[in-house]
Design a protein around this motif. Structure first.
Motif, short mmCIF file in Angstrom:
data_model
loop_
_atom_site.label_atom_id
_atom_site.label_comp_id
_atom_site.label_asym_id
_atom_site.label_seq_id
_atom_site.Cartn_x
_atom_site.Cartn_y
_atom_site.Cartn_z
N PRO A 1 40.12 43.83 41.47
CA PRO A 1 41.05 43.01 42.26
C PRO A 1 41.21 41.58 41.74
N PHE A 2 40.67 41.30 40.58
CA PHE A 2 40.74 39.96 39.99
C PHE A 2 40.96 40.11 38.49
N ARG A 3 41.39 39.05 37.88
CA ARG A 3 41.66 39.07 36.45
C ARG A 3 40.38 38.78 35.66
N LEU A 4 40.41 39.12 34.42
CA LEU A 4 39.31 38.84 33.50
C LEU A 4 39.74 37.77 32.50
N PRO A 5 38.75 37.03 31.95
CA PRO A 5 37.31 37.07 32.19
C PRO A 5 36.93 36.30 33.45
N VAL A 6 35.65 36.42 33.85
CA VAL A 6 35.16 35.80 35.07
C VAL A 6 33.97 34.90 34.75
N HIS A 7 33.56 34.16 35.76
CA HIS A 7 32.24 33.53 35.78
C HIS A 7 31.40 34.33 36.77
N ALA A 8 30.29 34.90 36.33
CA ALA A 8 29.40 35.68 37.20
C ALA A 8 28.12 34.89 37.42
N ILE A 9 27.74 34.71 38.67
CA ILE A 9 26.51 33.98 39.00
C ILE A 9 25.55 34.91 39.72
N PRO B 1 35.08 28.56 45.11
CA PRO B 1 36.52 28.52 44.85
C PRO B 1 37.24 29.65 45.58
N PRO B 2 38.56 29.51 45.81
CA PRO B 2 39.30 30.55 46.55
C PRO B 2 39.21 31.93 45.91
N ASP B 3 39.22 31.99 44.58
CA ASP B 3 39.20 33.29 43.90
C ASP B 3 37.76 33.69 43.60
N SER B 4 36.98 33.92 44.66
CA SER B 4 35.57 34.31 44.53
C SER B 4 35.37 35.67 45.16
N TRP B 5 34.53 36.50 44.51
CA TRP B 5 34.37 37.89 44.91
C TRP B 5 32.89 38.27 44.95
N VAL B 6 32.57 39.13 45.90
CA VAL B 6 31.21 39.60 46.10
C VAL B 6 31.16 41.09 45.79
N LEU B 7 30.21 41.50 44.96
CA LEU B 7 29.99 42.92 44.71
C LEU B 7 28.97 43.43 45.72
N LEU C 1 29.58 25.34 41.26
CA LEU C 1 30.57 26.41 41.16
C LEU C 1 31.86 25.93 40.50
N GLU C 2 31.83 24.75 39.93
CA GLU C 2 32.99 24.22 39.23
C GLU C 2 32.76 24.36 37.73
N PHE C 3 33.54 25.26 37.12
CA PHE C 3 33.33 25.58 35.72
C PHE C 3 34.40 24.99 34.80
N GLY C 4 35.32 24.19 35.35
CA GLY C 4 36.32 23.55 34.51
C GLY C 4 37.49 24.43 34.13
N ASP C 5 37.58 25.60 34.72
CA ASP C 5 38.73 26.47 34.50
C ASP C 5 39.03 27.19 35.81
N ARG C 6 39.97 28.10 35.77
CA ARG C 6 40.37 28.79 37.00
C ARG C 6 40.01 30.26 36.96
N ARG C 7 38.98 30.58 36.24
CA ARG C 7 38.53 31.97 36.22
C ARG C 7 37.99 32.37 37.59
N PRO C 8 38.12 33.64 37.96
CA PRO C 8 37.47 34.11 39.19
C PRO C 8 35.95 33.97 39.09
N VAL C 9 35.31 33.85 40.24
CA VAL C 9 33.85 33.78 40.31
C VAL C 9 33.36 35.04 41.02
N VAL C 10 32.39 35.70 40.41
CA VAL C 10 31.82 36.93 40.95
C VAL C 10 30.34 36.68 41.23
N MET C 11 29.85 37.19 42.38
CA MET C 11 28.47 36.90 42.77
C MET C 11 27.86 38.05 43.54
N THR C 12 26.57 37.93 43.82
CA THR C 12 25.84 38.91 44.63
C THR C 12 26.01 38.59 46.11
N ALA C 13 25.70 39.57 46.96
CA ALA C 13 25.75 39.34 48.41
C ALA C 13 24.73 38.30 48.83
#
Length: 338
Positions: free
Chosen positions: A236-244, A303-309, A280-292
C-alpha cells in the motif's frame, strides 16, 4: 551501532574478545543458582495466585518473540472460555502508582511499549508492575481466572504453574555463556526444567532439549495515521522505504520485510527506543515502515505516510492439545494455591 548492539552481536557470534569475561560468566551462573535456591527453600517469599499462572520468558538477552506468544496465548485462552489477564514489568515506562492498569489509551511513557501493545492487541486486562506478584494479585481481584506473566521467568517471587521459554531460532543460545560473557540470563540446563521450549523461526543450532516450532506470520499492514488495514499485497506504499525497528532483534523484522518485497534503508535501533520527531525525519518523503512495538510510541510524531506491519504467532495444533491437557490437569487437582 551502539555498545549494547555490538555486545549482543559479539555474544551471539561467539566473538573472541569476550573471552576475558568468561570467569565472570561462571560467577553470574553461581549467583543465579544461589538466588533460585533461596526461593525454593522458602528463604524468600513466593506469592502463589489462587488461579493458574503461565509464565512466558527466555533465558537470553535480546528479543526472542515472547510478546507475540503472549498475545497468541491470550486469544487462545479466551476461545477456550477463560478470562485471562496479563502481568508485565512495564520496561521503559514510569508510573506514579503501581499496579498500573494499562488500557489502549495509556501513555507509553507510563506503561512502556510492550504492555501498551498487548493491551491494544488483546483488549484484555494488562497490569504493569515492577513487583509482578503485586500486579498479579490486582488481576485476580479484577476477576481474571488465569494469568499470563510476560517476561517473568526470572521473577521468582510470583509462583507459576506452567513455564514456557521462547528461543530465537536464528541466534539460539549464542556462545552458551552467562552474562557478561554471553547472552544467557541462566544456564542452558534451565531449559530442561521448564514445561516447554518454543523456538521462534527455523532453528539454526541444536538445543539440548526438544522444542516446539513457532512462526511469526505477517498478517496485514496498518496505516499509522488512520488505523485502517490493508492487505499484504500489493504493497500500500511506494518503494523504497525507511524501515525502523527498536526491538531486541531488528534483523528478524528486516528479513520479514525483504520476504514481502519491501526494500529501502533499514534502521536498527535500541530495544525499547524512545522516539522524538527528529528521529523520524530522514530528509526525504519516503514511507516509514515499523513494528507494532515501535508504533505505540510513534503514533503522534510519525510522518503521515507511516505503516505498521502486524504479525501474529502461529503454533502447531499439537501444542494446543498439550496446553489444553496441561490446564485440565491443573483444574482436576484444584489449582488453588491461596
Amino acid at each position: 551501532m551502539s555498545l549494547e548492539q555490538r555486545w549482543l552481536r559479539a555474544a551471539y557470534g561467539a566473538s573472541p574478545w569476550l573471552m576475558p569475561l568468561y570467569p565472570l560468566g561462571g560467577l553470574y551462573r553461581y549467583l543465579m543458582r544461589r538466588r533460585e535456591a533461596r526461593y525454593r527453600r522458602g528463604k524468600k517469599f513466593v506469592w502463589h495466585a489462587p488461579v493458574p499462572v503461565i509464565v512466558v520468558g527466555n533465558i537470553t538477552l535480546g528479543g526472542t518473540g515472547k510478546s507475540p506468544l503472549v498475545a497468541w496465548l491470550a486469544r487462545w485462552l479466551v476461545n477456550q472460555g477463560w478470562s485471562p489477564g496479563i502481568v508485565t514489568r512495564g520496561y521503559g515506562g514510569k508510573s506514579d502508582a503501581y499496579p498500573l492498569l494499562v488500557t489502549p489509551e495509556t501513555a507509553p511513557s507510563q506503561s512502556g511499549d510492550e504492555p501498551l501493545m498487548l493491551a491494544q492487541q488483546t483488549g484484555l486486562p494488562v497490569v504493569a508492575d515492577p513487583q509482578r506478584a503485586r500486579g498479579a494479585q490486582a488481576l485476580v481481584e479484577m476477576g481474571c481466572d488465569i494469568l499470563l506473566s510476560d517476561d517473568g521467568l526470572q521473577h521468582l517471587a510470583l509462583g507459576r504453574d506452567i513455564e514456557l521459554v521462547v528461543v530465537d531460532g536464528a541466534r539460539g543460545l549464542g556462545n552458551g555463556r552467562c552474562l557478561p560473557a554471553g547472552p544467557l540470563r541462566e544456564a542452558p540446563s534451565r531449559l530442561g526444567r521448564v514445561d516447554a521450549v518454543i523456538v521462534n523461526g527455523e532453528l539454526s543450532k541444536p538445543l539440548p532439549v526438544a522444542s516446539i516450532a513457532m512462526q511469526l506470520m505477517p498478517q496485514r499492514w496498518r496505516c499509522l495515521r488512520d488505523g485502517q488495514h490493508r492487505e499484504l499485497t500489493p504493497l500500500p506504499f511506494r518503494l523504497p522505504v525507511h524501515a525502523i525497528a527498536g526491538i531486541g532483534h531488528p534483523e528478524r523484522f528486516f528479513n520479514t520485510l525483504h520476504s514481502l518485497g519491501v526494500e529501502g534503508e533499514m534502521h536498527p535501533l535500541e530495544d525499547h527506543q524512545q522516539f522524538h520527531p527528529a528521529a523520524l525525519e530522514f530528509g526525504d518523503r519516503r514511507p516509514v515502515v515499523m513494528t507494532a512495538k515501535d508504533a505505540v510510541k510513534c503514533k503522534d510524531i510519525a510522518p503521515p505516510d507511516s505503516w505498521v506491519l502486524e504479525v501474529e504467532a502461529v503454533l502447531p495444533s499439537s501444542f494446543e492439545h498439550w496446553l489444553a491437557a496441561k490446564l485440565s490437569a491443573l483444574i482436576e487437582r484444584g489449582c488453588t494455591h491461596g
